[in-house]
Write an enzyme that holds these catalytic residues in place. Structure first.
Site, PDB file in Angstrom:
ATOM      1  N   THR A 188      12.286  70.400  19.247  1.00 35.82           N
ATOM      2  CA  THR A 188      12.266  71.651  20.010  1.00 35.82           C
ATOM      3  C   THR A 188      13.299  72.610  19.426  1.00 35.82           C
ATOM      4  OG1 THR A 188      12.182  72.572  22.250  1.00 35.82           O
ATOM      5  CG2 THR A 188      13.820  70.857  21.868  1.00 35.82           C
ATOM      6  N   ASN A 189      13.665  73.643  20.162  1.00 34.80           N
ATOM      7  CA  ASN A 189      14.621  74.631  19.661  1.00 34.80           C
ATOM      8  C   ASN A 189      15.537  75.078  20.787  1.00 34.80           C
ATOM      9  OD1 ASN A 189      13.375  77.018  21.018  1.00 34.80           O
ATOM     10  ND2 ASN A 189      11.639  76.376  19.779  1.00 34.80           N
ATOM     11  N   ASP A 190      16.444  75.992  20.466  1.00 30.47           N
ATOM     12  CA  ASP A 190      17.499  76.388  21.406  1.00 30.47           C
ATOM     13  C   ASP A 190      17.098  77.458  22.417  1.00 30.47           C
ATOM     14  OD1 ASP A 190      19.545  74.703  20.684  1.00 30.47           O
ATOM     15  OD2 ASP A 190      20.267  76.033  19.092  1.00 30.47           O
ATOM     16  N   SER A 191      15.834  77.827  22.496  1.00 34.62           N
ATOM     17  CA  SER A 191      15.458  78.885  23.440  1.00 34.62           C
ATOM     18  C   SER A 191      15.828  78.482  24.868  1.00 34.62           C
ATOM     19  CB  SER A 191      13.946  79.127  23.366  1.00 34.62           C
ATOM     20  OG  SER A 191      13.560  79.963  24.429  1.00 34.62           O
TER      21      SER A 191
END
Ligand code: CTP
Ligand code: CA
Length: 226
Positions: A33-36
């Site tokens: 996933t990512n840091d959003s």
């Protein structure tokens, strides 16, 4: 909306917002996933409701509680988000793609937990569908707003994205800037259309950025008498 409040600039408009970071499964216990944080997308959904719109939020992973009183559909992967957006696209007036969509996903999702083996391991990734680009190809009268998170050449990259994805507006984030980007409560953005810079906003709350962005979109909706 109960219809009893005073008419906002987005009264009667259907606004679809995507938010959060997609989750791409590797196996039953692991994912990419990512840091959003989802904060910008959630602020946009709330602002659209304040301005009178009928809002549908499509939310991938975030740690924030989804805004109360807004129809929210949870999704996991880029593919799930793509399918969810396509189901509502035809009937929408404005689509805001604030989500951080994974560019690549594992080529295969293992059905059972991958066991530890040799000293190195390679995970094959394949490109996801570019949701915004696909909407840009399909759009008829929908007003499309994209985001561009950049660390350099912000104006050039953002405008290239706007053109490639056939957006009406693109919101460029310089994520290296203090008080902007992932996880923060504030943002500082440049908004472009195909002709160039339309609006430059100093650091302000994501709620305020959202209101300014949607007010601008409302002024530019097709068929609007000005
Ligand atoms: N986007 C999308 N589907 C994808 C990737 C991105 O809809 N598979 C959307 C994002 O929601 C955002 C816009 O495209 O509104 C720009 O995303 P960004 O990551 O900045 O651009 P990319 O085109 O993915 O290019 P890169 O990551 O290489 O900068
Ligand atoms: Ca990307």
């Amino acid at each position: 909306s109960t219809g009893s409040e005073s008419l906002g600039p987005l009264q009667g408009k259907k606004v679809v917002v995507t938010a959060g970071g997609t989750v791409e499964r590797i196996d039953p216990v692991r994912y990419i996933t990512n840091d959003s944080s989802g904060k910008m997308g959630f602020a946009i959904a709330k602002a659209a409701q304040i301005l009178g719109a009928d809002v549908h939020l499509i939310a991938a992973h975030t740690d924030e509680a989804p805004p109360e009183g807004i129809s929210t559909e949870k999704v996991e992967s880029a593919q799930d988000m793509y399918e969810a957006v396509l189901r509502v696209f035809e009937n929408s007036d404005i689509v805001v793609k604030a989500a951080a969509v994974a560019d690549y996903r594992p080529a295969e999702v293992a059905a059972s937990k991958i066991k530890k083996r040799g000293e190195t391991m390679t995970l094959e990734l394949v490109k996801t569908t570019d949701i915004l680009e696909s909407l840009g190809r399909r759009k008829i009268s929908q007003f499309l707003i994209g985001f561009a998170a950049e660390t350099d050449s912000v104006e050039q990259f953002a405008q290239e994205k706007l053109k490639r994805k056939n957006c009406d507006l693109i919101v460029a984030n310089d994520v290296t800037q203090e008080g902007a980007g992932f996880g923060t409560d504030t943002n500082s953005v440049h908004i472009f259309d195909a002709e160039g810079l339309v609006l430059q906003l100093p650091v302000m709350s994501k709620e305020e950025v959202a209101l300014r962005l949607l007010t601008l979109a409302a002024e530019r909706l097709p068929g609007r008498l000005s």
